[in-house]
Write an enzyme that holds these catalytic residues in place. Structure first.
Site, PDB file in Angstrom:
ATOM      1  CG  HIS A 257      76.312  -9.887  77.625  1.00 61.50           C
ATOM      2  ND1 HIS A 257      75.049  -9.426  77.930  1.00 61.50           N
ATOM      3  CD2 HIS A 257      76.763  -9.088  76.624  1.00 61.50           C
ATOM      4  CE1 HIS A 257      74.759  -8.397  77.140  1.00 61.50           C
ATOM      5  NE2 HIS A 257      75.778  -8.171  76.339  1.00 61.50           N
ATOM      6  NE  ARG A 273      72.201  -4.311  79.876  1.00 57.79           N
ATOM      7  CZ  ARG A 273      73.527  -4.387  79.953  1.00 57.79           C
ATOM      8  NH1 ARG A 273      74.168  -3.674  80.843  1.00 57.79           N
ATOM      9  NH2 ARG A 273      74.208  -5.168  79.141  1.00 57.79           N
TER      10      ARG A 273
END
Lengths: 672, 257
Positions: A257, A273
């Site tokens: 990740h 994000r």
């Protein structure tokens, strides 16, 4: 001899296991769920940002449907996924959100009218439709064409797990907590249940069941730096492997990740994000657009993680006493947004970093996050080689994710897998197929065998220290079987892991307690973990190509011509130090979406000889059926609907795809 | 493609000299014959950013393999690691040793069944509480059509429900509660908060009278002595005292009491 009989034995009390239990119980079968911890403590709770389901409510999700979700998932998988399973999944995901909505999940909801969002670093105003008001909200996530992640602030997994667990309590489903399965009871062709250890008293119990379902999650703890909970050690997967009959698949496909906080390795959600957060380097520069002009920070996780490590290697990392990292900047989202939609992130930053993400950048670096591989099953969750054994969720490889999973697809898979596999288990238990004839001698043999192994560990003084072996294994996996791989490194890893496995046969204990003895637990687990680690490393060594999260510097191209295969691993004898590997082909000619460029990441790959032929076939079918409607076209390309349990076959209603007769004009509105 | 940095990145904290920290643990393993409750001290080097999760694991790995404790997520979200830290219930995984001074005392949560050392059986207690309070959404229809649009809900209401749904059943509020120490059947702030949560939820078919039936006595809302410790120690900062007061006021208004 302590034996407990039930219809369905579920190993694992997270979202997948609970949903299997609920499905089987609803059909009238007895269920016992075994869990290492109270079910609400399961790692499912750690899913923060959202669950992918093509509801298409928000304006940025308009036009979303099963087809778009299907394509995103297959591209994300780098063409490794079983496309029929992907189809079953995308059909069922909206139903899973709606079922959970009825069970009490407080999904964040759409408010009609204008709202300000951050897209590509810019403040933008978007206007939500009146008719979407009060429906479930979606946010953006990596690797998707539409905003599709349904969420509950950034506590999505927590809210889902609590609602699911509450429903299991409502249905009086038995959960045996602090119980750990040590071995599956089987005769080489039929699984009969498991030998289970009580983690409080140390007592062994045999559970005998018509169907045994493993839903024990991933194996992140094979790595030193992982976002996974400490219980995610892959033990359930190893149980299947140790039968010598059931196979595990694609263990080399390990996801990192992009945004684990540094150095504590705690996840901060992709929603950061998705909601507009940016990645920055030591100079404060936003660097992702230089590497990935199409999707920037929101390319798939394998791509973003690789780009981040590449950027650090080019000297642009931020240096700290713990090593190098990059920055995640969510300051541009503003206090109001962070306080309502990213509050767990804020809490994590406060407690583990002593910073406030409203004003400070967050230090991040990629860390191990997800196990795409797992126990090989067919579309129904059944092991093709060991009858009566099922698996679902992260522990399974039915194969939804191929070589890279999209954010928000795993928490969706836990529930969808639980729904589908739960129905198939109920069918199995309702049929004569599931009738059991088992010798008590076989049960005794398995119980005695496991007891003897524990006694040998407890009786050995001054042997190897389990913890040292574990730490060394985790370091090898991190440094040699990580984001970037080479044949040389992988070869060295396989060698040393084998030596650790041999040494693990001589583990000794310092502490003598028979009951809840943490050292004993660590000892028998590390033996299992080393076998899984070898499946990962040896699979990665053998796979001489790069696909999804598996990246080889010495073979940087995806090679469909030679490697459009799943890696199957079996462990034939307990004395072996390597798994037996086999290849299971992924048929190009049956694919709805033939392999091509993903839309992000590397553009050079070697085609499979059948690809051009299949592309032509698909184009011909599409032009022949132009205007026939998307369902007709899909059915002609790759029929799958008979594979879905009947209960989940109906189409999904959307604002833009209303049912006729239409839904009641104004559904009940809840007033605050 | 270049753009200037929006703000200057925070510089990493300057290195501090290493020093020792002493951790005293209340130990007892009821499974082990001859085990008696006792305090045991461990000394270790304190590292930058060291949490009790890191410290306790280091003790177990290097000094005492028999030490019991529970961690799962080690990120402050699962509620497994609640213990009494210098006299106050809290989550060990997100507690920095630096915030506690050189001498730290750890004990298991009271009220819950002791498994061993710092490990207690919160799962058993929470399941019993959930069964006693029927802490789940009681659906209005038995079968819903999950292929149709979901039932609508006002965004503010969803957020309000989530506020109360954030409880992680860690047990801190129960361990800090005067009533829970005296009455074994008290449902605690965790239970009363659940009643408040389901009462708020329009998907739950139960009426106020149904909820009052569940908590309208001394094992429920009238057992609370308003000491407010639950509110003070909640790691998720849930408005527990407010919720309990609200439920009690509603009940008085409905003619109970």
């Amino acid at each position: 001899m302590n034996v407990i009989y039930t219809d369905v034995l579920v190993i694992g009390g997270g979202l997948a296991g609970l949903r299997i239990g609920i499905g089987a119980k609803r059909r009238g079968h007895d269920v016992i769920i075994l869990s290492l911890v109270p079910p609400k403590r399961s790692h499912s709770a750690a899913a923060q940002g959202g669950m992918q389901a093509s509801l298409g409510n928000v304006v940025k999700a308009m036009g979303d449907n099963e087809d778009v979700h299907f394509e995103d998932t297959v591209r994300g998988s780098d063409w490794g996924a079983d496309q029929r399973v992907v189809r079953m999944f995308v059909d069922t995901a909206p139903k899973a959100v709606r079922e959970l909505a009825a069970w009490g999940v407080p999904w964040s909801r759409v408010r009609k009218g204008d709202r300000e969002v951050i897209i590509n670093g810019q403040k933008t105003t978007i206007t939500e439709r009146d008719e979407a008001h009060g429906l479930v909200m979606q946010r953006d996530f990596g690797g998707t064409k539409k905003w599709r992640a349904c969420y509950v602030s950034d506590g999505t997994g927590h809210a889902m797990l609590y609602a699911m667990s509450d429903q299991a309590i409502a249905q009086a489903i038995t959960v045996h907590e602090r119980m750990e399965a040590l071995a599956l009871i089987h005769d080489g062709s039929r699984c009969y249940g498991a030998v289970v250890r009580n983690l409080v008293t140390g007592e062994l119990v045999a559970y005998v069941a018509k169907a045994t379902a493993i839903a024990s999650g991933g194996a992140g703890r094979l790595y030193r730096a992982t976002t996974n909970a400490v219980i995610c050690e892959g033990i359930g997967t190893a149980l299947a492997l140790e039968t010598g009959v059931a196979a595990v698949a694609n263990m080399e496909a390990i996801q990192f990740h992009p945004t684990a906080i540094f150095p504590a390795c705690i996840l901060v959600t992709e929603g950061c994000r998705g909601d507009g957060g940016l990645l920055r380097d030591a100079e404060g520069k936003r660097f992702m657009p230089d590497y990935e002009p199409e999707k920037k920070e929101l390319a798939s996780r394998d791509v973003v993680s690789r780009r981040m490590e590449e950027h650090i290697r080019s000297g642009k990392g931020v240096k700290s006493r713990f090593g190098e990292h990059l920055w995640l900047d969510i300051t541009l989202l503003g206090a109001k947004h962070i306080d309502s939609n990213l509050r767990e992130v804020k809490e994590i930053c406060h407690y583990f970093l002593g910073i406030n993400p409203i004003t400070d950048w967050i230090p991040v670096r990629p860390a191990q996050h997800y196990t795409m591989g797992g126990i090989r099953t067919d579309y129904s969750g059944a092991s093709p080689t060991l009858k009566g054994l099922y698996a679902a969720g992260e522990a399974a490889c039915w194969d939804l994710h191929g070589f890279n999973r999209l954010g928000g697809n795993s928490v969706a898979e836990t529930v969808v897998g639980g729904m589908i596999v739960g129905e198939y288990i109920a069918d199995f238990c309702a049929s004569a197929e599931s009738n059991l004839t088992i010798s008590t001698g076989l049960i005794r043999e398995f119980l005695e065998h496991e007891q003897a192994k524990l006694d040998a560990l407890a009786g050995n003084r001054g042997g190897e220290e389990a913890n040292l072996l574990r730490v060394r294994m985790q370091e090898i996996m991190m440094s040699r079987v990580g984001i970037f791989r080479t044949g040389e490194e992988l070869g060295a890893a396989v060698e040393e892991l084998q030596s650790l496995l041999r040494r693990s046969r001589n583990i000794g204990l310092r502490s003598t307690a028979n009951g809840a003895n943490p050292e004993l637990v660590s000892a028998y687990r590390v033996q299992k973990m080393l076998r899984l680690a070898l499946c990962v490393a040896y699979g990665a060594l053998t796979r001489t190509e790069s696909r999804g999260a598996h990246f080889r510097h010495d073979y940087p191209r995806r090679n469909d011509a030679e490697w459009l295969h799943r890696t199957l691993a079996t462990w034939k004898s307990p004395d072996d130090t390597l798994p037996a590997l086999a290849r299971e082909p992924i048929e190009v000619m049956q694919k709805e979406l033939p392999p091509g460029w993903r839309g992000y990441g590397a553009k050079d790959y070697l085609d499979h000889p059948d690809t051009a032929r299949r592309v032509a076939e698909v184009e011909a079918i599409r032009s022949r059926l132009a205007g026939a409607g998307r369902t007709k076209v899909q059915e002609a390309l790759m029929p799958y609907s008979v594979l879905l349990p009947e209960r989940f076959r109906s189409p999904n209603e959307r604002i833009d795809e209303p049912f006729s007769p239409p839904a009641p004009a104004e559904p009940r509105m809840a007033t605050p | 493609m270049t753009e200037p940095a929006a703000t200057a990145p925070r510089a990493p904290a300057p290195e501090k000299p290493q020093h020792k920290v002493r951790i005293n643990v209340l130990r007892y393993n009821p499974q082990e014959r001859g085990s008696v409750p006792r305090m045991q001290a461990y000394e270790l080097e304190e590292a930058e950013g060291m949490t009790l999760f890191i410290a306790l694991n280091e003790i177990r790995e290097k000094q005492d393999a028999s030490l019991h404790f529970d961690f799962v997520c080690r990120a402050g979200i699962c509620g497994s690691c609640a213990m009494v830290i210098n006299g106050r219930p809290g989550l060990a995984c997100r507690t920095l040793t630096q915030s506690l001074g050189p001498e730290i005392t750890l004990a298991p949560l009271p009220v819950f069944e002791l498994i061993a050392d710092l490990s207690v059986n919160t799962g058993k207690w929470m399941r019993a509480m959930s069964e006693r309070l029927q802490a789940w959404v009681h659906m209005k229809e038995q079968e819903i059509d999950i292929s149709r649009l979901e039932q609508r809900m006002e965004p503010e209401l969803a957020q309000k429900i989530y506020e109360l749904d954030r409880c992680i059943e860690c047990g801190c509020c129960v361990a800090a509660c005067g009533t829970a120490r005296m009455r074994q059947d008290f449902v605690g702030a965790v239970g009363l908060n659940k009643i408040a949560r389901f009462r708020l939820d329009p998907r739950d078919a139960r009426t106020d009278a149904d909820f009052y039936e569940l908590v309208g006595d001394d094992s429920g809302v009238f057992g609370c002595m308003s000491l407010l410790a639950c509110h003070d120690v909640c790691p998720k900062s849930l408005p527990l005292a407010t919720q309990i007061a609200f439920v009690r006021r509603k009940m008085a208004g409905a003619g109970w009491n």
